[in-house]
Design an enzyme around this catalytic site. Sequence first.
Site, PDB file in Angstrom:
ATOM      1  N   GLY A   1      32.041  42.167  40.408  1.00  0.00           N
ATOM      2  CA  GLY A   1      30.883  43.059  40.405  1.00  0.00           C
ATOM      3  C   GLY A   1      30.692  43.556  41.872  1.00  0.00           C
ATOM      4  O   GLY A   1      30.215  42.914  42.652  1.00  0.00           O
TER       5      GLY A   1
ATOM      6  N   GLN B   1      36.161  38.280  43.922  1.00  0.00           N
ATOM      7  CA  GLN B   1      35.381  37.010  44.266  1.00  0.00           C
ATOM      8  C   GLN B   1      35.535  36.513  45.455  1.00  0.00           C
ATOM      9  O   GLN B   1      35.368  37.461  46.483  1.00  0.00           O
ATOM     10  CB  GLN B   1      36.335  36.130  43.144  1.00  0.00           C
ATOM     11  CG  GLN B   1      36.163  36.241  41.728  1.00  0.00           C
ATOM     12  CD  GLN B   1      36.961  37.309  41.086  1.00  0.00           C
ATOM     13  OE1 GLN B   1      38.276  37.495  41.257  1.00  0.00           O
ATOM     14  NE2 GLN B   1      36.532  38.260  40.279  1.00  0.00           N
TER      15      GLN B   1
ATOM     16  N   LEU C   1      21.949  39.379  57.040  1.00  0.00           N
ATOM     17  CA  LEU C   1      21.383  38.494  58.372  1.00  0.00           C
ATOM     18  C   LEU C   1      19.835  38.586  58.391  1.00  0.00           C
ATOM     19  O   LEU C   1      19.007  37.769  58.534  1.00  0.00           O
ATOM     20  CB  LEU C   1      21.823  39.010  59.672  1.00  0.00           C
ATOM     21  CG  LEU C   1      23.213  38.189  60.201  1.00  0.00           C
ATOM     22  CD1 LEU C   1      23.897  39.064  61.388  1.00  0.00           C
ATOM     23  CD2 LEU C   1      22.838  36.964  60.494  1.00  0.00           C
TER      24      LEU C   1
ATOM     25  N   ASN D   1      35.470  40.916  36.014  1.00  0.00           N
ATOM     26  CA  ASN D   1      34.705  39.904  36.309  1.00  0.00           C
ATOM     27  C   ASN D   1      33.938  40.015  37.467  1.00  0.00           C
ATOM     28  O   ASN D   1      33.333  39.211  38.100  1.00  0.00           O
ATOM     29  CB  ASN D   1      34.985  38.547  36.157  1.00  0.00           C
ATOM     30  CG  ASN D   1      36.385  38.092  36.864  1.00  0.00           C
ATOM     31  OD1 ASN D   1      37.137  39.321  37.266  1.00  0.00           O
ATOM     32  ND2 ASN D   1      36.719  36.892  37.121  1.00  0.00           N
TER      33      ASN D   1
END
Length: 454
Positions: A40, A224, A332, A38
């Site tokens: 990426g 994550q 940024l 899950n």
Amino acid sequence: MANVVVVGAQWGDEGKGKIVDWLSNRADVVVRFQGGHNAGHTLVINGVTFKLNLLPSGVVRPNKLSVIGNGVVFDPWAFIREVTAIKSQGVEVSPETLLVAENVPLILPVHSALDKAREEARGPGKIGTTGRGIGPAYEDKVARRAIRLCDLSDEAVLEEKVDALLAHHNLLLRGLGAQEMKPADLLDPLREITPQVLPYASVVWKTLDELRRAGKRILFEGAQGQMLDIDHGTYPYVTSSNTVAGNAAAGSGMGPRAVGYVLGICKAYTTRVGSGPFPTELTDDVGELLGQRGREFGVNTGRKRRCGWFDAVMVRQAVKTGGIDGIAMTKLDILDGFDEIKVCVGYRLDGAGTGLFPGQRRRPGPRRADLRDLRGLEGQHPRRPLLGGAAGAGGQICPPRGGTDPGPGRPALHQPGTRRHRPDERPVRQLTDEPALRVGKARSACYLPAIGRR
């Protein structure tokens, strides 16, 4: 040189893959220690785009050992698809360059079916999972009924464990009105995939221990983000594993002293996929512009990410709960051209101000953010992008403890060949002059860590 752990300091999608890819040039081993397919990561190397979900980012670099640790939940079919895909792009992958912990728990078709059925049953209260079976696979691990990679080598044990597994999961599927599964629905595809995945199985903890003792540089890659941690995130809208750097040790089979330097990655704004509180979320044209300029769509699912202003309160909390030593800020340049930038410096909860992300689930709606206006970045660096960094790292890293000396046991933060900023300089002035934006004890001067130096 200390080993390095790279973790996200927000809700994921901070650009960890780009930083890990740059750092992997100086590492000997790259280890994934939690999560599943899950996650990426998109990498662009010499004009070639690689999209990774389960494999460590170091797998696309030559002469690097990539490791999937025991803290990951492992989908063998997704693994083979990903290996096949990068092989077709010219990457050499073999059991000599890629190891998978033999005790890693497997994600099976029943986990995905259960994940989707549960999410559908939640209705408006959906968590926003990917439906790939990550949560149910971790549940089986904790409940001591998981089928692990090493079990594929023993047919009798495999059949016995599949029967026990379905005795539990079919009850849940029946209660959710979903189709139940037969043992053959799991055993047949497992028998077919076994010859392809079993050669990668290894006693990972032993290999990593030998490499550490030999002085090899180990880079731990998190998936994550910290605010999706099962304990320290915005529960229950979190992932099913510990995403904090402390899990790098347990998720790879190494002791806590092996972890070393902790580098947190965050964007110059905030994004989130799925449900859950988001105090700085922008549902107006500004949020839409951030999403368009930042190309904020999930690598795995293609889902549109929710966008909002930078949340300094959340990142500061992530620094403290995750033991983050330094911050790399990405994207940024997305803020370049904005006349005004807002930053969250506190929350309003029940009419009172707070500097914490409360653990209690509050209803109705998200907490209100206290925002501080800052002058935009237009024209500060008109002839070069704000991202800078060395070797296209895509970010800037602020040293802890307010200087270039990180203290005993820490890697030196000044990279030879990069310019030292004087204490009175403000490379990204409007973002870092505000005291509320200082993360931990980091100052505004930005450096890249010299992790390749011993």
